[in-house]
Design a protein around this motif. Sequence first.
Motif, PDB file in Angstrom:
ATOM      1  N   GLN A   1      12.281  54.802  12.150  1.00  0.00           N
ATOM      2  CA  GLN A   1      11.380  55.795  12.728  1.00  0.00           C
ATOM      3  C   GLN A   1       9.960  55.562  12.199  1.00  0.00           C
ATOM      4  N   VAL A   2       9.012  55.523  13.100  1.00  0.00           N
ATOM      5  CA  VAL A   2       7.612  55.327  12.731  1.00  0.00           C
ATOM      6  C   VAL A   2       6.896  56.668  12.827  1.00  0.00           C
ATOM      7  N   GLN A   3       6.168  57.006  11.791  1.00  0.00           N
ATOM      8  CA  GLN A   3       5.374  58.239  11.802  1.00  0.00           C
ATOM      9  C   GLN A   3       3.904  57.884  11.692  1.00  0.00           C
ATOM     10  N   LEU A   4       3.079  58.596  12.440  1.00  0.00           N
ATOM     11  CA  LEU A   4       1.651  58.322  12.472  1.00  0.00           C
ATOM     12  C   LEU A   4       0.881  59.612  12.227  1.00  0.00           C
ATOM     13  N   VAL A   5      -0.144  59.524  11.398  1.00  0.00           N
ATOM     14  CA  VAL A   5      -0.965  60.683  11.092  1.00  0.00           C
ATOM     15  C   VAL A   5      -2.433  60.291  11.227  1.00  0.00           C
ATOM     16  N   GLU A   6      -3.121  60.955  12.154  1.00  0.00           N
ATOM     17  CA  GLU A   6      -4.530  60.662  12.394  1.00  0.00           C
ATOM     18  C   GLU A   6      -5.426  61.536  11.522  1.00  0.00           C
TER      19      GLU A   6
ATOM     20  N   THR B   1      -6.261  63.963  16.721  1.00  0.00           N
ATOM     21  CA  THR B   1      -7.417  64.461  15.986  1.00  0.00           C
ATOM     22  C   THR B   1      -8.541  64.675  17.001  1.00  0.00           C
ATOM     23  N   ARG B   2      -9.205  65.809  16.877  1.00  0.00           N
ATOM     24  CA  ARG B   2     -10.175  66.189  17.904  1.00  0.00           C
ATOM     25  C   ARG B   2     -11.547  65.620  17.625  1.00  0.00           C
ATOM     26  N   VAL B   3     -12.170  65.099  18.656  1.00  0.00           N
ATOM     27  CA  VAL B   3     -13.540  64.595  18.586  1.00  0.00           C
ATOM     28  C   VAL B   3     -14.381  65.364  19.601  1.00  0.00           C
TER      29      VAL B   3
ATOM     30  N   SER C   1     -21.829  58.526  15.206  1.00  0.00           N
ATOM     31  CA  SER C   1     -20.646  57.699  14.966  1.00  0.00           C
ATOM     32  C   SER C   1     -19.568  58.485  14.249  1.00  0.00           C
ATOM     33  N   LEU C   2     -18.344  58.098  14.481  1.00  0.00           N
ATOM     34  CA  LEU C   2     -17.191  58.608  13.744  1.00  0.00           C
ATOM     35  C   LEU C   2     -16.210  57.462  13.570  1.00  0.00           C
ATOM     36  N   LYS C   3     -15.426  57.545  12.505  1.00  0.00           N
ATOM     37  CA  LYS C   3     -14.361  56.556  12.304  1.00  0.00           C
ATOM     38  C   LYS C   3     -13.045  57.283  12.147  1.00  0.00           C
ATOM     39  N   LEU C   4     -12.144  57.027  13.054  1.00  0.00           N
ATOM     40  CA  LEU C   4     -10.816  57.620  13.009  1.00  0.00           C
ATOM     41  C   LEU C   4      -9.874  56.708  12.225  1.00  0.00           C
ATOM     42  N   SER C   5      -8.953  57.330  11.517  1.00  0.00           N
ATOM     43  CA  SER C   5      -7.951  56.587  10.773  1.00  0.00           C
ATOM     44  C   SER C   5      -6.564  57.066  11.190  1.00  0.00           C
ATOM     45  N   CYS C   6      -5.611  56.175  11.083  1.00  0.00           N
ATOM     46  CA  CYS C   6      -4.223  56.514  11.410  1.00  0.00           C
ATOM     47  C   CYS C   6      -3.326  55.826  10.392  1.00  0.00           C
ATOM     48  N   THR C   7      -2.700  56.605   9.552  1.00  0.00           N
ATOM     49  CA  THR C   7      -1.765  56.019   8.593  1.00  0.00           C
ATOM     50  C   THR C   7      -0.393  55.918   9.251  1.00  0.00           C
ATOM     51  N   VAL C   8       0.251  54.801   9.036  1.00  0.00           N
ATOM     52  CA  VAL C   8       1.497  54.492   9.728  1.00  0.00           C
ATOM     53  C   VAL C   8       2.605  54.254   8.713  1.00  0.00           C
TER      54      VAL C   8
END
Length: 125
Positions: A1-6, A119-121, A17-24
């Motif tokens: 199972q893969v879980q992702l959190v933005e 995640t809201r932009v 500018s913005l930088k989004l991250s996603c830990t997997v």
Amino acid sequence: QVQLVESGGGSVQAGGSLKLSCTVSGYTACMGWFRQAPGKEREGVAMFDSYGMTSYADSVKGRFTISKDNAKNTLYLQMNSLKPEDTAMYYCAADSTIDKWVCRARYTRLQFNYWGQGTRVTVSS
């Protein structure tokens, strides 16, 4: 199972500018960013296919850059020259396929196996 959190969303003025991250958690080579604006359908923004090649939506080419840090299990989306029309909920997603063409097809069809919560932009003019 893969879980992702933005993370990394927020409010910014047009041109910013913005930088989004996603830990997997868990390994997957087929990954991407999607977005859904209010009242609109979800759409693909940028992706890595299973061979590590990138693809971008025409609306973000030259402004957004997808990257990843395999050592940190993190996917990024650097967003520059933001426009009000970039306002949306941004989702990180991944698929278990190792086939390049299946990965690209599933990206196009919004059919990745695993999705983050978003995640809201918000970009103001």
